[in-house]
Enzyme design. Structure first.
Site, PDB file in Angstrom:
ATOM      1  N   GLU A 120      32.218  -2.888 -11.615  1.00  0.00           N
ATOM      2  CA  GLU A 120      33.239  -2.136 -12.809  1.00  0.00           C
ATOM      3  C   GLU A 120      34.471  -1.429 -11.968  1.00  0.00           C
ATOM      4  OE1 GLU A 120      32.920   2.287 -14.948  1.00  0.00           O
ATOM      5  OE2 GLU A 120      31.131   0.978 -14.801  1.00  0.00           O
TER       6      GLU A 120
ATOM      7  N   ARG B 264      41.270   4.373 -12.767  1.00  0.00           N
ATOM      8  CA  ARG B 264      41.820   5.699 -12.134  1.00  0.00           C
ATOM      9  C   ARG B 264      42.944   5.468 -11.372  1.00  0.00           C
ATOM     10  NH1 ARG B 264      35.811   7.858 -10.002  1.00  0.00           N
ATOM     11  NH2 ARG B 264      34.548   7.254 -12.038  1.00  0.00           N
TER      12      ARG B 264
ATOM     13  N   THR C  61      36.640   3.642 -16.931  1.00  0.00           N
ATOM     14  CA  THR C  61      37.383   4.909 -16.874  1.00  0.00           C
ATOM     15  C   THR C  61      38.306   4.355 -18.138  1.00  0.00           C
ATOM     16  OG1 THR C  61      36.756   5.450 -14.681  1.00  0.00           O
ATOM     17  CG2 THR C  61      38.208   6.898 -15.996  1.00  0.00           C
TER      18      THR C  61
ATOM     19  N   LYS D 172      26.565   3.830 -21.937  1.00  0.00           N
ATOM     20  CA  LYS D 172      26.556   4.713 -20.634  1.00  0.00           C
ATOM     21  C   LYS D 172      26.113   6.052 -20.962  1.00  0.00           C
ATOM     22  CE  LYS D 172      30.057   6.067 -17.225  1.00  0.00           C
ATOM     23  NZ  LYS D 172      31.275   6.055 -16.763  1.00  0.00           N
TER      24      LYS D 172
END
Length: 320
Positions: A41, A45, A69, A129
């Site tokens: 994943e 960021r 993210t 998640k």
């Protein structure tokens, strides 16, 4: 969509990767594959995310690449155009969920409580998640959510380590765990991909927990099986136990009453999750005797034999 989720379930661990430099993407992906965990994943960021996803998607097709993210539909569009096969968000972003749902792309939105789960169900999701996992109460919180949300599977992320991941993974409603301990920023920055590989392999080995449960000895009849078990028991002060198809001496030796698979007998290898263990061995080139598969009342695989013999022994996986 379900094919990707099934693959994530089989792999069990999703490395959550932060890359500062796109040129680190390929050696990082190769280290994960060598360590037995072909999934990543890549988090948005940093500005390196898009190019890193594109590089891995094009040059390492055996790696299942997703984007994490993700904060907006625009970021999701960028990730999908670069080749991401799934999307993960830290919180519940309805615009991202709707975009992915409309595109038929697996989306795992961050949920930390019942209200988030209600929104997920309302939008047709049954896999999410759980973030931040440990800070949100960890397994204690999750177990309180399992009962009212029995049809939901969770991917806990945040505070997951080698030490606690199996506590999560042994729960049937856990899809996989997410973590970054094997892909630390310091290791990537130093170019220490051998250590990434080592820690990845350690995580995989810990997850599977392969152990030799017992040795099965083929006997010609019940009398021979009893005699064989009695000899072992007498030598090592073990108790004998009739298990129907065989007689056990202690827990380590089974004298099988009639010859079964294996020229010499069989080896029972225990694993923490037989489904994941089968997928792991299948990726190594092993095949299985599907007619030997046994399932529990919930439909989970509990036992299955490998197709080939090893050292003259048939081998079956069994649930720890």
């Amino acid at each position: 969509m379900k094919e990707v989720s099934q693959r994530i379930y089989e792999l069990g661990i999703v490395p959550v990767v932060k890359l500062e430099r796109p040129q680190d993407a390929l050696p990082l992906g190769e280290a994960l594959c060598r360590g037995g965990l072909p999934v990543a994943e890549i988090t948005f960021r940093t500005d390196a995310a898009e190019e890193s996803i594109r590089t891995l998607s094009q040059k390492l097709p055996e790696l299942l690449v997703g984007a994490g993210t993700v904060h907006s539909a625009a970021q999701a569009e960028t990730a999908l155009a670069a080749g991401a096969k799934f999307i993960v968000t830290p919180g519940f972003n309805e615009k991202v969920v709707r975009l992915c749902r409309d595109r038929g792309v697996p989306i795992y939105p961050g949920c930390s409580g019942a209200s988030d789960l209600e929104r997920a169900l309302d939008l047709g999701l049954d896999e999410v998640k759980f973030f931040p996992a440990e800070a949100s109460g960890g397994l204690k919180t999750l177990k309180s959510l399992f009962a009212p949300y029995q049809g939901v599977r969770f991917m806990p992320t945040g505070g997951i380590t080698t030490e606690n991941m199996n506590d999560y993974l042994r729960c049937p409603q856990i899809l996989a765990v997410g973590g970054s301990w094997m892909v630390k920023e310091s290791l990537i920055a130093a170019g220490n991909f051998d250590e990434v590989e080592r820690q990845t392999r350690e995580a995989v080995e810990t997850m599977h927990g392969f152990t030799l449960r017992h040795v099965g000895i083929n006997c010609q009849n019940e009398a021979e099986a009893q005699e064989t078990a009695d000899r072992f028991a007498g030598a090592f002060d073990w108790e004998t136990r009739d298990a129907g198809g065989g007689v056990f001496a202690g827990a380590a030796v089974e004298a099988v009453k009639t010859p079964y698979l294996g020229r010499l007998g069989h080896l029972a290898v225990a694993a923490n999750n037989v489904d994941r263990a089968r997928a792991y061995l299948a990726a190594k080139g092993f095949s299985f005797r599907e007619e030997t598969a046994q399932y529990d009342k919930a439909g989970r695989l509990r036992l299955i034999y490998l197709q080939e013999e090893l050292g003259g022994f048939a081998v079956h996986l069994t649930q720890t």
